[in-house]
Scaffold this motif. Sequence first.
Motif, PDB file in Angstrom:
ATOM      1  N   HIS A 122      -2.741   4.243  -0.019  1.00 47.69           N
ATOM      2  CA  HIS A 122      -4.105   3.729  -0.159  1.00 47.69           C
ATOM      3  C   HIS A 122      -4.380   2.695   0.928  1.00 47.69           C
ATOM      4  O   HIS A 122      -3.467   2.260   1.637  1.00 47.69           O
ATOM      5  CB  HIS A 122      -4.300   3.090  -1.544  1.00 47.69           C
ATOM      6  CG  HIS A 122      -4.296   4.076  -2.672  1.00 47.69           C
ATOM      7  ND1 HIS A 122      -5.437   4.589  -3.230  1.00 47.69           N
ATOM      8  CD2 HIS A 122      -3.263   4.633  -3.360  1.00 47.69           C
ATOM      9  CE1 HIS A 122      -5.123   5.420  -4.219  1.00 47.69           C
ATOM     10  NE2 HIS A 122      -3.800   5.464  -4.311  1.00 47.69           N
ATOM     11  N   GLU A 123      -5.644   2.298   1.010  1.00 46.91           N
ATOM     12  CA  GLU A 123      -6.040   1.297   2.001  1.00 46.91           C
ATOM     13  C   GLU A 123      -5.912  -0.123   1.463  1.00 46.91           C
ATOM     14  O   GLU A 123      -6.024  -1.090   2.217  1.00 46.91           O
ATOM     15  CB  GLU A 123      -7.488   1.553   2.445  1.00 46.91           C
ATOM     16  CG  GLU A 123      -7.665   2.892   3.168  1.00 46.91           C
ATOM     17  CD  GLU A 123      -9.115   3.155   3.535  1.00 46.91           C
ATOM     18  OE1 GLU A 123      -9.964   2.308   3.171  1.00 46.91           O
ATOM     19  OE2 GLU A 123      -9.388   4.184   4.170  1.00 46.91           O
ATOM     20  N   LYS A 146       0.810  -1.231   0.000  1.00 45.57           N
ATOM     21  CA  LYS A 146       0.000   0.000   0.000  1.00 45.57           C
ATOM     22  C   LYS A 146       0.845   1.284   0.000  1.00 45.57           C
ATOM     23  O   LYS A 146       0.308   2.380   0.105  1.00 45.57           O
ATOM     24  CB  LYS A 146      -0.959   0.035   1.205  1.00 45.57           C
ATOM     25  CG  LYS A 146      -1.777  -1.232   1.375  1.00 45.57           C
ATOM     26  CD  LYS A 146      -2.517  -1.259   2.702  1.00 45.57           C
ATOM     27  CE  LYS A 146      -3.117  -2.622   2.980  1.00 45.57           C
ATOM     28  NZ  LYS A 146      -3.756  -2.691   4.303  1.00 45.57           N
TER      29      LYS A 146
END
Length: 462
Positions: free
Chosen positions: A171-172, A154
């Motif tokens: 990002h997740e 990520k």
Amino acid sequence: YQRRVRGFSVVMEIENGLPTETTEQNEATPPKMSFSTEVQVHFFTEKEHLKTDKNTYFAVPASLTRAGLSEIINHLLEKEPPMRFDFLINKEMVRTSLLKFFEARGVPLEGIKEIEYIEALSKPEEKQSNMHDDWISCVAGSASNLSASGSYDKHLRIYINSEMKVDVIAHETPLSAVAWQQKSIATKTPQLATASKDGRLKIWEVNLTNIQATSKLICAGNNSTINSLHFNTSGSMIAAGTWDNTVKIWALTDQVDFLEDEEEKKNKKQKRSLLPTDGSALLPAAYLEGHSQSVSSVSWSHDNTLVSSSLDKSIRVWDVESTVCKLVMNSNKAILSHSERGPNDLIISGHEDKTIKLWDPRSQESGVPKNTYSSHKGWVSSVAWQPSVGGSSHLFVSGGYDNALKVWDMRSRVPLYSIITHTDKVLSVAWSAENAVQILSGGADCRFNVTSFDSSSASVSA
């Protein structure tokens, strides 16, 4: 004019504008070969620094490979130390003996063969390798010393002169695509975009003074994995190829009029900007629909022309203003990646059958590949043309599931170099550095590698 060629003293004279030759046997050499195993050649080059005013007509053994041909050119140019050369006949690179080259094409040895010589590309060497915590799914180069990688951990990582300077959780979910906004590279705050498996797209601004990256804009309206990102030349739009078979386009400025309908244009006059200023997400301005499977790769040809490729085995060229597909080029195998050499120019595509195909969308036979390159022993996951340096490049790089990087000249049927710097699948390749002398690669071995050429020879094939 006399020159020794592999045990022969070859005497060339010009009569009525044409060469004549006599061959004098040297006492220390074997008897002269029959005429059927000799070929008359004329060497020439378009590179001013490699030209000579000496006679360049010879009769040479047809068994000569580029090593023997290079020996002749080095004698002509009186090069010390000797240089390595490549040779082209009818714009095709010679990678075998002259005899095998002509036999493979059904060309008789009679007559004078025009042979162009160019300086050979230096052997690439691994410059740097950075180990990460998970697979590196995407890499992106720029026209300067900036590069970037996205990983399954990520993280977005940004490199300056190949050294990691920024490492942020972007990002997740795992990152799936990254792209620089090339027009912004020359500024103090260059921009890049990242995308992830959950379909989110973010625009980042990199502060080169403080060496930090800040998310400036979120592009929403997509719930499918984004496989590929590309900014248009002006930086006013970004396109994404997605797993749900579509290409989505976001307008990043309120100057993109042709993507708006009449009602939007009317409302625009009452607004200062179409971009959200309250932290909300930006929705797509256009959708390009026509692929029947996941869109694996996208690239802008012009600000109003976009190219997409897909697992449905097709490459499509789109008119963005009308959202109409104006050309379809069909392959026989799924396409994992493509790259354009320039606006409305040649396209290369990487396939699941281990091949690379060359397409010309300008041709009357655009639906038929101009060439197919075979060398990889696994899926060709990523391809990239070398950015133009003073002209259209003939070089491109490919990465495959066989752990290999391969450097190609489009005029050769075999790769110039095969490079094994990864220990697992290569997932993404790109070019970087001002003179396009570095190859970036990321893979399932969690490595971000930088492979470099000698800058003096990196564009000799252009």
